[in-house]
Design an enzyme around this catalytic site. Structure first.
Site, short mmCIF file in Angstrom:
data_model
loop_
_atom_site.label_atom_id
_atom_site.label_comp_id
_atom_site.label_asym_id
_atom_site.label_seq_id
_atom_site.Cartn_x
_atom_site.Cartn_y
_atom_site.Cartn_z
N ARG A 29 0.79 -1.23 0.00
CA ARG A 29 0.00 0.00 0.00
C ARG A 29 0.83 1.29 0.00
O ARG A 29 0.35 2.31 -0.51
CB ARG A 29 -0.93 0.02 1.21
CG ARG A 29 -1.99 -1.07 1.18
CD ARG A 29 -3.01 -0.85 2.28
NE ARG A 29 -3.98 -1.94 2.35
CZ ARG A 29 -5.02 -1.93 3.18
NH1 ARG A 29 -5.22 -0.91 4.00
NH2 ARG A 29 -5.88 -2.94 3.18
N ASP A 102 -4.04 4.05 4.96
CA ASP A 102 -3.03 3.82 3.92
C ASP A 102 -3.63 3.34 2.60
O ASP A 102 -2.91 3.01 1.67
CB ASP A 102 -1.95 2.85 4.42
CG ASP A 102 -2.51 1.51 4.81
OD1 ASP A 102 -3.73 1.28 4.63
OD2 ASP A 102 -1.74 0.66 5.30
N ASP A 103 -4.98 3.29 2.54
CA ASP A 103 -5.61 3.03 1.24
C ASP A 103 -6.36 4.27 0.75
O ASP A 103 -7.30 4.19 -0.03
CB ASP A 103 -6.53 1.79 1.29
CG ASP A 103 -7.50 1.81 2.47
OD1 ASP A 103 -7.63 2.87 3.12
OD2 ASP A 103 -8.12 0.77 2.72
N ASP A 186 -11.92 5.19 15.19
CA ASP A 186 -12.60 6.36 14.59
C ASP A 186 -13.88 6.69 15.35
O ASP A 186 -14.25 7.86 15.52
CB ASP A 186 -12.85 6.17 13.09
CG ASP A 186 -13.55 4.87 12.73
OD1 ASP A 186 -13.83 4.05 13.64
OD2 ASP A 186 -13.83 4.68 11.53
N HIS A 210 -13.73 3.32 1.07
CA HIS A 210 -14.22 2.21 0.23
C HIS A 210 -15.50 1.59 0.78
O HIS A 210 -15.93 0.55 0.31
CB HIS A 210 -13.11 1.17 0.01
CG HIS A 210 -12.52 0.62 1.26
ND1 HIS A 210 -13.21 -0.20 2.11
CD2 HIS A 210 -11.30 0.79 1.83
CE1 HIS A 210 -12.44 -0.52 3.13
NE2 HIS A 210 -11.27 0.08 3.00
#
Ligand code: UDP
Ligand code: MN
Length: 277
Positions: A29, A102-103, A186, A210
């Site tokens: 990634r 990291d995506d 989060d 995503h």
């Protein structure tokens, strides 16, 4: 006194950018990030990981932080990392803290533009709401409900607010709060901000994780989005680019980030295209 508007404007260097990652994703990634948007904010961006990596340390000029957190996907370890990001940010003394996964692809120019609309001296929690209703759970026996932003879409917090979060977040506090809440990192951030501090989540539709069907985003607007993401595991959840000579084949650019970056910044195409994913 004549006020100079531009002197006071938020610039890239007023932002601390933290990216959560893990040793297992360094190869898969981080390379695409380092080849694309990291270059636009290489002084401001730090990667928070769980292992040493000399190669990446060199490539990022020492911007890899080994949090010493465990390297699993369980709540405890992810909260440990986000806590390390918070503590590092506080030391930076900057106007804004922005967290990304990291995506994520981060359009750094658009990020700066977004934050210019808000005053860092006031309380701001900017993100993409995770649910369309308040999340409810218990905290130390008390029933609590609150909104929270998806970490995987990117979240930005103003300095004023970050300071007020200290009782629940500083020096590993975020980790302990998340244990009490029995909720992900989060979600814990949302609890501290919108429940304990009663600060409303400022929703931005320029942030994308995503969890969305990314292919449904209008291709013509992709260069205006602040963050994008991808999910490659089962269903190929990727952005749908406009037809362009800048596009690499999916096999060479499965995330589509290289093609998008090259479209945004044509002078980077040779580098972005040369490197393998
Ligand atoms: N992550 C981590 N340790 C893990 C798994 C994931 O630090 O064991 C990080 C990962 O690098 C990413 C974030 O947590 O920044 C979310 O992970 P991922 O995208 O794999 O899963 P998601 O929660 O988005 O489905
Ligand atoms: Mn993800």
């Amino acid at each position: 006194v004549v006020e100079n508007k531009h002197e006071n404007q938020t610039n890239l260097d007023d932002i601390f950018i933290s990216v959560k990652t893990s040793g297992k994703f360094h190869k898969t990634r981080l390379n695409v990030i380092i080849d694309t948007w990291f270059r636009d904010a290489n002084q401001q961006t730090y990667f928070f990981t769980d292992t040493d990596d000399d190669g990446l340390s060199k490539k990022t000029d020492g911007h890899m932080v080994n949090t010493m957190c465990n390297s699993s996907h369980i709540r405890r370890d992810l909260s440990c990392k986000l806590g390390a990001e918070y503590d590092f940010y506080i030391k930076s003394n900057k106007r804004w803290w922005c967290h990304f996964d990291d995506d994520n692809y981060v359009n750094v120019d658009q990020l700066v533009m977004l934050l210019r609309d808000y005053d860092h001296n006031m309380d701001f929690y900017i993100g993409k709401p995770s649910l369309n209703y308040p999340f409810t759970t218990t905290f130390k026996g008390e029933k609590v409900g609150f909104w929270f932003a998806t970490g995987g879409a990117g979240v930005c917090i103003s300095k004023a607010l970050a300071q007020r979060m200290k009782p629940w977040c500083s020096n590993g506090g975020l980790y302990r709060t998340s244990e009490h809440l029995n909720a992900p990192d989060d979600c814990t951030l949302g609890f501290v901000v919108s429940n304990r501090l009663a600060v409303e989540l400022t929703s931005s539709n320029l942030l994308h994780s995503h969890l969305e069907t990314l292919g449904q985003l209008n291709p013509a607007t992709l260069t205006e989005q602040v963050t994008l993401s991808y999910g490659l595991d089962n269903r190929n959840n990727i952005i749908q680019l406009q037809e362009s000579s800048h596009n690499l084949p999916i096999s060479k650019d499965p995330t589509r980030f290289r093609s998008l970056h090259c479209k945004r910044k044509p002078d980077t195409c040779s580098r972005v295209h040369r490197t393998k994913s």
